[in-house]
Design a protein around this motif. Structure first.
Motif, PDB file in Angstrom:
ATOM      1  N   GLY A   1       0.822  -1.212   0.000  1.00 26.92           N
ATOM      2  CA  GLY A   1       0.000   0.000   0.000  1.00 26.92           C
ATOM      3  C   GLY A   1       0.848   1.251   0.000  1.00 26.92           C
ATOM      4  O   GLY A   1       0.537   2.226  -0.689  1.00 26.92           O
ATOM      5  N   SER A   2       1.938   1.231   0.755  1.00 30.20           N
ATOM      6  CA  SER A   2       2.798   2.414   0.785  1.00 30.20           C
ATOM      7  C   SER A   2       3.548   2.562  -0.538  1.00 30.20           C
ATOM      8  O   SER A   2       3.827   3.677  -0.963  1.00 30.20           O
ATOM      9  N   MET A   3       3.835   1.444  -1.195  1.00 34.06           N
ATOM     10  CA  MET A   3       4.497   1.506  -2.492  1.00 34.06           C
ATOM     11  C   MET A   3       3.559   2.129  -3.526  1.00 34.06           C
ATOM     12  O   MET A   3       3.986   2.945  -4.340  1.00 34.06           O
ATOM     13  N   ILE A   4       2.291   1.759  -3.487  1.00 33.12           N
ATOM     14  CA  ILE A   4       1.312   2.337  -4.409  1.00 33.12           C
ATOM     15  C   ILE A   4       1.161   3.833  -4.146  1.00 33.12           C
ATOM     16  O   ILE A   4       1.106   4.629  -5.087  1.00 33.12           O
TER      17      ILE A   4
ATOM     18  N   MET B   1       3.416   5.806  -2.938  1.00 37.52           N
ATOM     19  CA  MET B   1       4.625   6.463  -3.404  1.00 37.52           C
ATOM     20  C   MET B   1       4.571   6.660  -4.927  1.00 37.52           C
ATOM     21  O   MET B   1       4.935   7.719  -5.442  1.00 37.52           O
ATOM     22  N   VAL B   2       4.095   5.676  -5.655  1.00 38.25           N
ATOM     23  CA  VAL B   2       3.957   5.787  -7.106  1.00 38.25           C
ATOM     24  C   VAL B   2       2.934   6.872  -7.448  1.00 38.25           C
ATOM     25  O   VAL B   2       3.153   7.679  -8.358  1.00 38.25           O
ATOM     26  N   VAL B   3       1.840   6.929  -6.716  1.00 38.79           N
ATOM     27  CA  VAL B   3       0.828   7.964  -6.950  1.00 38.79           C
ATOM     28  C   VAL B   3       1.433   9.344  -6.729  1.00 38.79           C
ATOM     29  O   VAL B   3       1.225  10.267  -7.524  1.00 38.79           O
ATOM     30  N   TRP B   4       2.195   9.524  -5.664  1.00 34.48           N
ATOM     31  CA  TRP B   4       2.814  10.825  -5.390  1.00 34.48           C
ATOM     32  C   TRP B   4       3.845  11.193  -6.454  1.00 34.48           C
ATOM     33  O   TRP B   4       3.971  12.357  -6.824  1.00 34.48           O
ATOM     34  N   LEU B   5       4.589  10.216  -6.955  1.00 34.09           N
ATOM     35  CA  LEU B   5       5.535  10.488  -8.037  1.00 34.09           C
ATOM     36  C   LEU B   5       4.810  10.942  -9.306  1.00 34.09           C
ATOM     37  O   LEU B   5       5.254  11.872  -9.981  1.00 34.09           O
ATOM     38  N   VAL B   6       3.708  10.292  -9.625  1.00 34.82           N
ATOM     39  CA  VAL B   6       2.922  10.683 -10.798  1.00 34.82           C
ATOM     40  C   VAL B   6       2.387  12.098 -10.614  1.00 34.82           C
ATOM     41  O   VAL B   6       2.471  12.927 -11.530  1.00 34.82           O
ATOM     42  N   ILE B   7       1.866  12.408  -9.442  1.00 36.80           N
ATOM     43  CA  ILE B   7       1.367  13.758  -9.154  1.00 36.80           C
ATOM     44  C   ILE B   7       2.497  14.767  -9.272  1.00 36.80           C
ATOM     45  O   ILE B   7       2.317  15.851  -9.846  1.00 36.80           O
ATOM     46  N   PHE B   8       3.658  14.433  -8.763  1.00 35.81           N
ATOM     47  CA  PHE B   8       4.812  15.329  -8.833  1.00 35.81           C
ATOM     48  C   PHE B   8       5.188  15.619 -10.292  1.00 35.81           C
ATOM     49  O   PHE B   8       5.405  16.775 -10.668  1.00 35.81           O
ATOM     50  N   PHE B   9       5.236  14.593 -11.139  1.00 36.32           N
ATOM     51  CA  PHE B   9       5.601  14.788 -12.542  1.00 36.32           C
ATOM     52  C   PHE B   9       4.523  15.566 -13.306  1.00 36.32           C
ATOM     53  O   PHE B   9       4.844  16.347 -14.191  1.00 36.32           O
ATOM     54  N   VAL B  10       3.266  15.389 -12.956  1.00 35.33           N
ATOM     55  CA  VAL B  10       2.197  16.156 -13.594  1.00 35.33           C
ATOM     56  C   VAL B  10       2.335  17.636 -13.235  1.00 35.33           C
ATOM     57  O   VAL B  10       2.222  18.520 -14.096  1.00 35.33           O
ATOM     58  N   ILE B  11       2.612  17.924 -11.970  1.00 38.28           N
ATOM     59  CA  ILE B  11       2.807  19.309 -11.540  1.00 38.28           C
ATOM     60  C   ILE B  11       4.020  19.915 -12.241  1.00 38.28           C
ATOM     61  O   ILE B  11       3.971  21.055 -12.715  1.00 38.28           O
TER      62      ILE B  11
END
Length: 110
Positions: free
Chosen positions: A15-18, A20-30
């Motif tokens: 769950g924490s890995m998912i 982390m991936v979600v936050w990375l995607v959000i970071f790259f979109v920003i």
């Protein structure tokens, strides 16, 4: 009992890995909307400006010199600087920072 703890830790880690991936995607979109997209818009604007360049236009070079376009080639421009008609210098189109059309200068005076 030990296997139950291992299963619980494995599920929590997944769950924490998912997340982390979600936050990375959000970071790259920003980052895309704050850095990459405006840069591409500015690049397209400059390409349009350079494609509409014509003989007689007043330009500002990236080094800060004002001049008038005398001749155009594929990727070079011959620019006349100052009142001296003998000061004609060939330069690359990419060295042009701004273009002012003669009709723009007349409309600004009125």
């Amino acid at each position: 009992m030990f296997s139950v703890l291992l299963d619980a830790n494995a599920q929590a880690g997944g769950g924490s890995m998912i997340m982390m991936v979600v936050w990375l995607v959000i970071f790259f979109v920003i980052m895309y909307f704050l850095m990459i997209r405006p840069q591409k818009k500015e690049q397209k604007k400059k390409e349009l400006m350079l494609s509409e360049l014509a003989v007689g236009d007043t330009i500002l070079t990236t080094s800060g010199f004002y001049g008038t376009v005398i001749d155009l080639a594929d990727d070079t421009v011959i620019v006349e600087f100052g009142n001296n008609k003998n000061c004609r210098i060939p330069m690359q189109r990419e060295a042009i920072a701004a273009v002012e059309k003669p009709e723009d200068a007349v409309s600004d005076d009125k």
